[in-house]
Design a protein around this motif. Structure first.
Motif, mmCIF file in Angstrom:
data_model
loop_
_atom_site.group_PDB
_atom_site.id
_atom_site.type_symbol
_atom_site.label_atom_id
_atom_site.label_comp_id
_atom_site.label_asym_id
_atom_site.label_seq_id
_atom_site.Cartn_x
_atom_site.Cartn_y
_atom_site.Cartn_z
ATOM 1 N N ARG A 65 0.832 -1.211 0.000
ATOM 2 C CA ARG A 65 0.000 0.000 0.000
ATOM 3 C C ARG A 65 0.868 1.263 0.000
ATOM 4 O O ARG A 65 0.593 2.216 -0.732
ATOM 5 C CB ARG A 65 -0.932 -0.010 1.209
ATOM 6 N N ALA A 66 1.905 1.252 0.811
ATOM 7 C CA ALA A 66 2.797 2.421 0.866
ATOM 8 C C ALA A 66 3.449 2.668 -0.489
ATOM 9 O O ALA A 66 3.549 3.815 -0.949
ATOM 10 C CB ALA A 66 3.863 2.204 1.940
ATOM 11 N N GLN A 67 3.862 1.599 -1.127
ATOM 12 C CA GLN A 67 4.500 1.740 -2.440
ATOM 13 C C GLN A 67 3.493 2.259 -3.470
ATOM 14 O O GLN A 67 3.816 3.139 -4.280
ATOM 15 C CB GLN A 67 5.089 0.402 -2.882
ATOM 16 N N ALA A 68 2.288 1.725 -3.417
ATOM 17 C CA ALA A 68 1.258 2.174 -4.359
ATOM 18 C C ALA A 68 0.909 3.645 -4.132
ATOM 19 O O ALA A 68 0.761 4.416 -5.099
ATOM 20 C CB ALA A 68 0.008 1.303 -4.217
ATOM 21 N N LEU A 69 0.766 4.064 -2.899
ATOM 22 C CA LEU A 69 0.456 5.466 -2.600
ATOM 23 C C LEU A 69 1.588 6.388 -3.036
ATOM 24 O O LEU A 69 1.347 7.478 -3.582
ATOM 25 C CB LEU A 69 0.167 5.654 -1.108
ATOM 26 N N ALA A 70 2.812 5.949 -2.806
ATOM 27 C CA ALA A 70 3.958 6.768 -3.217
ATOM 28 C C ALA A 70 4.013 6.899 -4.731
ATOM 29 O O ALA A 70 4.269 7.988 -5.269
ATOM 30 C CB ALA A 70 5.251 6.161 -2.686
ATOM 31 N N ALA A 71 3.755 5.821 -5.423
ATOM 32 C CA ALA A 71 3.775 5.862 -6.891
ATOM 33 C C ALA A 71 2.640 6.739 -7.417
ATOM 34 O O ALA A 71 2.829 7.516 -8.357
ATOM 35 C CB ALA A 71 3.659 4.448 -7.451
ATOM 36 N N ALA A 72 1.469 6.619 -6.778
ATOM 37 C CA ALA A 72 0.313 7.397 -7.229
ATOM 38 C C ALA A 72 0.504 8.893 -6.975
ATOM 39 O O ALA A 72 -0.029 9.726 -7.707
ATOM 40 C CB ALA A 72 -0.950 6.908 -6.524
ATOM 41 N N SER A 73 1.273 9.218 -5.956
ATOM 42 C CA SER A 73 1.476 10.635 -5.638
ATOM 43 C C SER A 73 2.513 11.288 -6.545
ATOM 44 O O SER A 73 2.681 12.496 -6.514
ATOM 45 C CB SER A 73 1.910 10.788 -4.182
ATOM 46 N N GLY A 74 3.221 10.468 -7.308
ATOM 47 C CA GLY A 74 4.240 11.001 -8.199
ATOM 48 C C GLY A 74 5.565 11.217 -7.503
ATOM 49 O O GLY A 74 6.528 11.685 -8.101
ATOM 50 N N GLY A 75 5.643 10.847 -6.253
ATOM 51 C CA GLY A 75 6.879 11.046 -5.498
ATOM 52 C C GLY A 75 7.904 9.957 -5.721
ATOM 53 O O GLY A 75 9.013 10.033 -5.223
ATOM 54 N N GLY A 76 7.548 8.946 -6.463
ATOM 55 C CA GLY A 76 8.475 7.834 -6.691
ATOM 56 C C GLY A 76 8.241 6.719 -5.688
ATOM 57 O O GLY A 76 7.873 6.972 -4.549
ATOM 58 N N ALA A 77 8.463 5.515 -6.155
ATOM 59 C CA ALA A 77 8.217 4.375 -5.281
ATOM 60 C C ALA A 77 9.333 3.354 -5.368
ATOM 61 O O ALA A 77 9.214 2.259 -4.862
ATOM 62 C CB ALA A 77 6.897 3.709 -5.659
ATOM 63 N N GLY A 78 10.411 3.700 -5.997
ATOM 64 C CA GLY A 78 11.506 2.746 -6.145
ATOM 65 C C GLY A 78 12.671 3.118 -5.264
ATOM 66 O O GLY A 78 12.548 3.883 -4.306
ATOM 67 N N THR A 79 13.838 2.588 -5.623
ATOM 68 C CA THR A 79 15.041 2.859 -4.841
ATOM 69 C C THR A 79 15.487 4.310 -4.969
ATOM 70 O O THR A 79 16.327 4.765 -4.213
ATOM 71 C CB THR A 79 16.188 1.936 -5.300
ATOM 72 N N ASP A 80 14.896 5.025 -5.929
ATOM 73 C CA ASP A 80 15.225 6.447 -6.082
ATOM 74 C C ASP A 80 14.478 7.325 -5.080
ATOM 75 O O ASP A 80 14.678 8.532 -5.037
ATOM 76 C CB ASP A 80 14.921 6.907 -7.512
#
Length: 148
Positions: A65-80
């Motif tokens: 969920r945290a990864q999905a929310l981060a990706a959806a916010s445009g803030g990035g969800a990977g190692t970057d």
């Protein structure tokens, strides 16, 4: 040997056998109770394993969920994205700690039950030994009083 002496000996023997039988019954009851404790110990371990798996699963869902929310916010969800990586790492650590705590609790309760079962078996054996010794002592006293 008179009839009265024979009746006295018979009564002494019956009393001795009854005392031994009572001790054997106590031992059987203690063994049964110990067996129930052993089964409960196994159930405690199994329940803690299921609980630990659930804790890990909850941690994986939170991370997803945290990864999905981060990706959806445009803030990035990977190692970057070091913030999300740290949050996910913390969540995974907490999840593992909770799982390990659940396992420890189950193993600890199981160990307590096994110790109690061991004590119950010893108690049963002591009852049998005590009743056997008491029976032979009582029979010896009865024989001595009959012929003494």
């Amino acid at each position: 040997m008179s009839g009265l002496e024979l009746i006295g000996l018979l009564g002494t023997a019956i009393s001795g056998v009854g005392t031994i039988a009572a001790g054997a019954a106590q031992k059987n009851a203690a063994d049964f109770e110990a067996q129930q404790m052993d089964m409960k110990a196994k159930e405690e371990v199994a329940a803690s394993q299921r609980d630990a798996l659930q804790k890990k699963h909850e941690g994986a869902i939170l991370n997803s969920r945290a990864q999905a929310l981060a990706a959806a916010s445009g803030g990035g969800a990977g190692t970057d994205a070091p913030t999300i990586v740290k949050l996910m790492s913390d969540t995974a650590g907490t999840s593992q700690y909770n799982a390990d705590s659940a396992m420890y609790g189950g193993y600890s309760r199981a160990a307590g039950l096994r110790d109690s079962a061991k004590g119950k078996r010893a108690e049963g054996s002591a009852s049998l030994l005590g009743s056997t010794l008491g029976a032979f002592g009582g029979m010896a006293k009865g024989i001595t009083s009959t012929f003494g």
